[in-house]
Design a protein around this motif. Structure first.
Motif, PDB file in Angstrom:
ATOM      1  N   ASN A   1     -15.085  13.855 -19.745  1.00 30.38           N
ATOM      2  CA  ASN A   1     -14.804  12.496 -19.809  1.00 30.38           C
ATOM      3  C   ASN A   1     -13.061  12.302 -19.499  1.00 30.38           C
ATOM      4  OD1 ASN A   1     -14.786   9.773 -20.819  1.00 30.38           O
ATOM      5  ND2 ASN A   1     -14.009  10.424 -22.789  1.00 30.38           N
ATOM      6  N   PRO A   2     -12.935  11.726 -18.449  1.00 23.40           N
ATOM      7  CA  PRO A   2     -13.753  10.913 -17.813  1.00 23.40           C
ATOM      8  C   PRO A   2     -14.915  11.671 -16.921  1.00 23.40           C
ATOM      9  CG  PRO A   2     -11.088  10.762 -17.370  1.00 23.40           C
ATOM     10  CD  PRO A   2     -11.303  11.683 -18.187  1.00 23.40           C
ATOM     11  N   HIS A   3     -15.671  11.090 -16.631  1.00 25.77           N
ATOM     12  CA  HIS A   3     -16.822  11.755 -16.119  1.00 25.77           C
ATOM     13  C   HIS A   3     -16.874  12.092 -14.797  1.00 25.77           C
ATOM     14  CE1 HIS A   3     -18.161   9.941 -19.779  1.00 25.77           C
ATOM     15  NE2 HIS A   3     -18.312   8.621 -19.459  1.00 25.77           N
ATOM     16  N   GLY A   4     -17.004  13.301 -14.574  1.00 24.85           N
ATOM     17  CA  GLY A   4     -16.871  13.985 -12.981  1.00 24.85           C
ATOM     18  C   GLY A   4     -18.112  14.671 -12.811  1.00 24.85           C
ATOM     19  N   ASP A   5     -19.000  14.661 -13.871  1.00 28.30           N
ATOM     20  CA  ASP A   5     -20.349  15.823 -13.682  1.00 28.30           C
ATOM     21  C   ASP A   5     -21.612  15.197 -13.654  1.00 28.30           C
ATOM     22  OD1 ASP A   5     -19.837  15.060 -16.404  1.00 28.30           O
ATOM     23  OD2 ASP A   5     -20.737  17.041 -17.063  1.00 28.30           O
ATOM     24  N   GLN A   6     -21.518  13.927 -13.025  1.00 26.17           N
ATOM     25  CA  GLN A   6     -22.868  13.253 -13.292  1.00 26.17           C
ATOM     26  C   GLN A   6     -23.955  14.111 -12.416  1.00 26.17           C
ATOM     27  OE1 GLN A   6     -19.875  11.793 -12.464  1.00 26.17           O
ATOM     28  NE2 GLN A   6     -19.820   9.748 -13.008  1.00 26.17           N
ATOM     29  N   GLY A   7     -23.719  14.541 -11.190  1.00 25.21           N
ATOM     30  CA  GLY A   7     -24.517  15.235 -10.605  1.00 25.21           C
ATOM     31  C   GLY A   7     -25.078  16.750 -11.224  1.00 25.21           C
ATOM     32  N   SER A   8     -24.101  17.191 -11.706  1.00 27.09           N
ATOM     33  CA  SER A   8     -24.430  18.472 -12.730  1.00 27.09           C
ATOM     34  C   SER A   8     -25.221  18.370 -13.903  1.00 27.09           C
ATOM     35  CB  SER A   8     -23.361  19.568 -12.582  1.00 27.09           C
ATOM     36  OG  SER A   8     -22.371  18.624 -13.723  1.00 27.09           O
ATOM     37  N   THR A   9     -24.997  17.204 -14.289  1.00 26.37           N
ATOM     38  CA  THR A   9     -25.906  16.804 -15.624  1.00 26.37           C
ATOM     39  C   THR A   9     -27.259  16.593 -15.023  1.00 26.37           C
ATOM     40  OG1 THR A   9     -23.825  15.809 -16.690  1.00 26.37           O
ATOM     41  CG2 THR A   9     -26.197  15.146 -17.518  1.00 26.37           C
ATOM     42  N   GLY A  10     -27.564  15.800 -13.728  1.00 29.75           N
ATOM     43  CA  GLY A  10     -29.054  15.610 -13.521  1.00 29.75           C
ATOM     44  C   GLY A  10     -29.670  16.934 -12.891  1.00 29.75           C
ATOM     45  N   ARG A  11     -28.625  17.996 -12.631  1.00 29.10           N
ATOM     46  CA  ARG A  11     -29.161  19.287 -12.350  1.00 29.10           C
ATOM     47  C   ARG A  11     -29.773  19.955 -13.438  1.00 29.10           C
ATOM     48  NH1 ARG A  11     -25.453  18.575  -7.917  1.00 29.10           N
ATOM     49  NH2 ARG A  11     -23.665  19.587  -9.246  1.00 29.10           N
ATOM     50  N   ARG A  12     -29.040  19.964 -14.404  1.00 28.23           N
ATOM     51  CA  ARG A  12     -29.127  20.598 -15.679  1.00 28.23           C
ATOM     52  C   ARG A  12     -30.570  20.024 -16.205  1.00 28.23           C
ATOM     53  NH1 ARG A  12     -24.593  18.765 -18.747  1.00 28.23           N
ATOM     54  NH2 ARG A  12     -25.540  19.489 -20.710  1.00 28.23           N
ATOM     55  N   ALA A  13     -30.740  18.766 -16.384  1.00 26.91           N
ATOM     56  CA  ALA A  13     -31.863  18.160 -16.781  1.00 26.91           C
ATOM     57  C   ALA A  13     -33.195  18.574 -15.913  1.00 26.91           C
ATOM     58  CB  ALA A  13     -31.755  16.537 -16.899  1.00 26.91           C
ATOM     59  N   CYS A  14     -33.036  18.691 -14.555  1.00 24.89           N
ATOM     60  CA  CYS A  14     -34.047  18.921 -13.843  1.00 24.89           C
ATOM     61  C   CYS A  14     -34.215  20.400 -14.024  1.00 24.89           C
ATOM     62  CB  CYS A  14     -33.815  18.490 -12.217  1.00 24.89           C
ATOM     63  SG  CYS A  14     -35.128  18.596 -11.131  1.00 24.89           S
ATOM     64  N   ARG A  15     -33.362  21.255 -14.140  1.00 21.27           N
ATOM     65  CA  ARG A  15     -33.712  22.711 -13.928  1.00 21.27           C
ATOM     66  C   ARG A  15     -34.267  23.125 -15.432  1.00 21.27           C
ATOM     67  NH1 ARG A  15     -35.334  26.191 -11.587  1.00 21.27           N
ATOM     68  NH2 ARG A  15     -33.925  25.533  -9.956  1.00 21.27           N
ATOM     69  N   ALA A  16     -34.065  22.182 -16.421  1.00 20.88           N
ATOM     70  CA  ALA A  16     -34.686  22.494 -17.728  1.00 20.88           C
ATOM     71  C   ALA A  16     -36.213  22.234 -17.553  1.00 20.88           C
ATOM     72  CB  ALA A  16     -34.177  21.707 -18.970  1.00 20.88           C
ATOM     73  N   ALA A  17     -36.614  20.957 -17.004  1.00 26.58           N
ATOM     74  CA  ALA A  17     -38.062  20.561 -16.537  1.00 26.58           C
ATOM     75  C   ALA A  17     -38.745  21.726 -15.809  1.00 26.58           C
ATOM     76  CB  ALA A  17     -38.179  19.214 -15.884  1.00 26.58           C
ATOM     77  N   LEU A  18     -38.033  22.391 -14.665  1.00 30.20           N
ATOM     78  CA  LEU A  18     -38.713  23.256 -13.833  1.00 30.20           C
ATOM     79  C   LEU A  18     -38.770  24.483 -14.704  1.00 30.20           C
ATOM     80  CD1 LEU A  18     -36.786  22.803 -10.432  1.00 30.20           C
ATOM     81  CD2 LEU A  18     -38.785  21.711 -11.519  1.00 30.20           C
ATOM     82  N   ASP A  19     -37.816  24.874 -15.588  1.00 29.79           N
ATOM     83  CA  ASP A  19     -37.851  26.125 -16.264  1.00 29.79           C
ATOM     84  C   ASP A  19     -39.148  25.907 -17.448  1.00 29.79           C
ATOM     85  OD1 ASP A  19     -35.720  27.293 -14.856  1.00 29.79           O
ATOM     86  OD2 ASP A  19     -34.456  27.137 -16.733  1.00 29.79           O
ATOM     87  N   ILE A  20     -39.318  24.871 -17.964  1.00 27.19           N
ATOM     88  CA  ILE A  20     -40.220  24.721 -18.896  1.00 27.19           C
ATOM     89  C   ILE A  20     -41.881  24.591 -18.033  1.00 27.19           C
ATOM     90  CG2 ILE A  20     -41.621  23.013 -20.124  1.00 27.19           C
ATOM     91  CD1 ILE A  20     -38.698  21.777 -20.912  1.00 27.19           C
TER      92      ILE A  20
END
Length: 498
Positions: free
Chosen positions: A160-179
């Motif tokens: 904050n200020p937000h500069g990690d929108q892309g990496s946050t999306g990657r974390r969410a997707c990586r978690a789904a793939l790991d599950i």
């Protein structure tokens, strides 16, 4: 072997409970299918990060629809219902292996104070308990127990200020793939803290910088799979408003509970330090009159469209007009009637207008007389970045009126001006101005750093951090309006019962 698929999409908007102007469908950038994918691919956005991770794993992403709007008043129920039905209809077809949702988490409708939780619960009812569902939120999301119980994993911005929108999306997707792959069995340690951070909550400054560093170290050491600290949108009058600490582990605890409890206690212990102060507008304009090497980019934090304000406060405009010794300046205002009047008069015409002050009642309408020097029925913005770099947005009708050395940028919809290309898209180069006003508190600072000196200014209005001026009822008690007794307690969660 059949290629795996991920269902993505949803709605992203940050709402302000006390803004009476509902956010309608016209305010949204709505995309679906390959158009949504093409627009997001390679961008620093949540969906961009999801696509990046999925495509590296040779997984297809389905985007039935994605609604995205700037902050404002609550979203009309019919708009939420349209998005909900499209996404739920897609879920009923069942041709996917996981759900990853790029949302915001701070949205309201007139009838729902947790629409994201409503959407997630409906999707969960359709797909059943076994299909992985992960979600990416803004750091200023309103997290609820229903959200945490419905999804398998929730990632929030870490900056904050937000500069990690892309990496946050990657974390969410990586978690789904790991599950999906059996490498992750997420177990959540979550703590709610009944407080708001108000203005001194940048993650590149203390005290949040230190808290985020502790969270990052826990992930790097393997103590936690992922940690998010949510600081909450400050203008939501909803049940359970406050900060959340989420620490996800993989299976058994191993110290993760203690980490979440300690981070929550640290947040509470430093609550007074998270209340910020800003320089006055007069101080900044005095500097501008004396001359500066670079443009002064001023964030009007009292009427931040980025915080859900209406964008029609005339407080800064009046100050600029009262100072003829200032260099060239530009100030944006939301005023559909004045935009229409300028279009009727035509480019090059002299006009006298009563502008602004319709909803921002702390600053009344102001009469201006000037020359129309720019008109358009639409404009197209591509973010310079780094925040949301590459994101494209279409703007509505606008008019530029030159009043002495002040350019009044009138629009028919409110915009936050988080990126320099908002101004360029409407014919104004902010790098050639002496003073540039944005409708943001500090999120603008990342993308304007190359343009000028960025300063958040203490101004009155609906999005001022003086929350005692707002009629909170449902959300209380919370600090700083109250001093509730607080001892950090782990929230109940189904994953802890496994």
């Amino acid at each position: 072997m059949t290629k795996k698929r991920i269902l993505a999409g949803g709605i992203a908007q940050e709402s302000h409970s006390f803004n009476p102007v509902l956010t309608d469908r016209a305010r949204f950038n709505i995309q679906s299918g390959q158009a949504a994918i093409a627009s997001a691919r390679g961008t620093n956005s949540l969906l961009g990060g999801i696509l990046d991770t999925a495509e590296q794993a040779d997984i297809e992403v389905l985007v039935p629809t994605l609604f995205r709007a700037q902050s404002g008043g609550p979203v009309e129920d019919v708009v939420f219902a349209e998005m909900r039905d499209i996404l739920c209809d897609a879920a009923k077809r069942g041709d996917f292996d996981a759900i990853v949702l790029p949302l915001h988490g701070g949205m309201l409708t007139p009838t729902l104070e947790d629409p994201e939780g409503e959407l997630m619960a409906l999707l969960r009812a359709i797909v059943g308990p076994g299909l992985p569902m992960t979600v990416a939120f803004d750091l200023h999301a309103h997290v609820t127990p229903r959200i945490l119980k419905t999804c398998d994993f929730l990632a929030g911005y870490l900056t904050n200020p937000h500069g990690d929108q892309g990496s946050t999306g990657r974390r969410a997707c990586r978690a789904a793939l790991d599950i999906l792959g059996g490498q992750l069995r997420p177990v959540l340690s979550a703590v709610h803290v009944p407080m708001l951070t108000l203005g001194h909550d940048r993650t590149d400054e203390e005290p949040l910088m230190g808290l985020q560093a502790r969270a990052r170290a826990a992930v790097e050491s393997g103590l936690a799979y992922d940690v998010s600290i949510f600081n909450a949108q400050q203008f939501l009058d909803v049940h359970g408003l406050g900060n959340w600490v989420l620490a996800y582990g993989n299976g058994s605890d191993g110290g993760r509970d203690r980490l979440a409890l300690e981070l929550a206690q640290s947040l509470w212990d430093q609550r007074h330090a998270l209340i910020g102060t800003y320089p006055s507008l007069d101080e900044c304009l005095d500097r501008a009159e004396r001359g500066t090497k670079r443009p002064l980019i001023l964030g009007d934090q009292g009427d931040r469209v980025a915080g859900g304000g209406p964008g029609d406060s005339t407080y800064v405009l009046r100050a600029l007009l009262d100072r003829p010794g200032l260099p060239a300046a530009v100030v944006p205002l939301t005023d559909p009637a004045s935009v229409a009047a300028c279009h009727a008069a035509g480019n090059g015409s002299q006009v006298t207008l009563d502008v602004g002050g319709c909803y921002s009642t702390m600053a009344p309408p102001t009469t201006i007389t000037g020359k129309v020097i720019g008109l358009g029925t639409e404009a197209h913005v591509t973010y310079d970045g780094p925040a949301d770099a590459g994101y494209k947005a279409k703007l509505g009708a606008y008019a530029v009126v030159e009043v002495g050395k002040v350019r009044v940028l009138l629009t028919d919809q409110p915009y936050s001006y988080l990126d320099p290309d908002y101004f360029r898209a409407m014919g104004i180069d902010p790098a050639k101005m002496g003073v540039v006003i944005t409708r943001s508190g500090y999120h603008f600072t990342l993308n304007f750093a190359a343009t000028g000196e960025c300063i958040t200014v203490d101004t009155p209005g609906m999005t001022s951090y003086q929350v005692h001026e707002l009629p909170f009822t449902v959300a209380r008690p919370f600090f700083p309006l109250d001093e509730p007794d607080f001892v950090p307690v782990l929230a109940e969660h189904p994953s802890r019962m496994v």
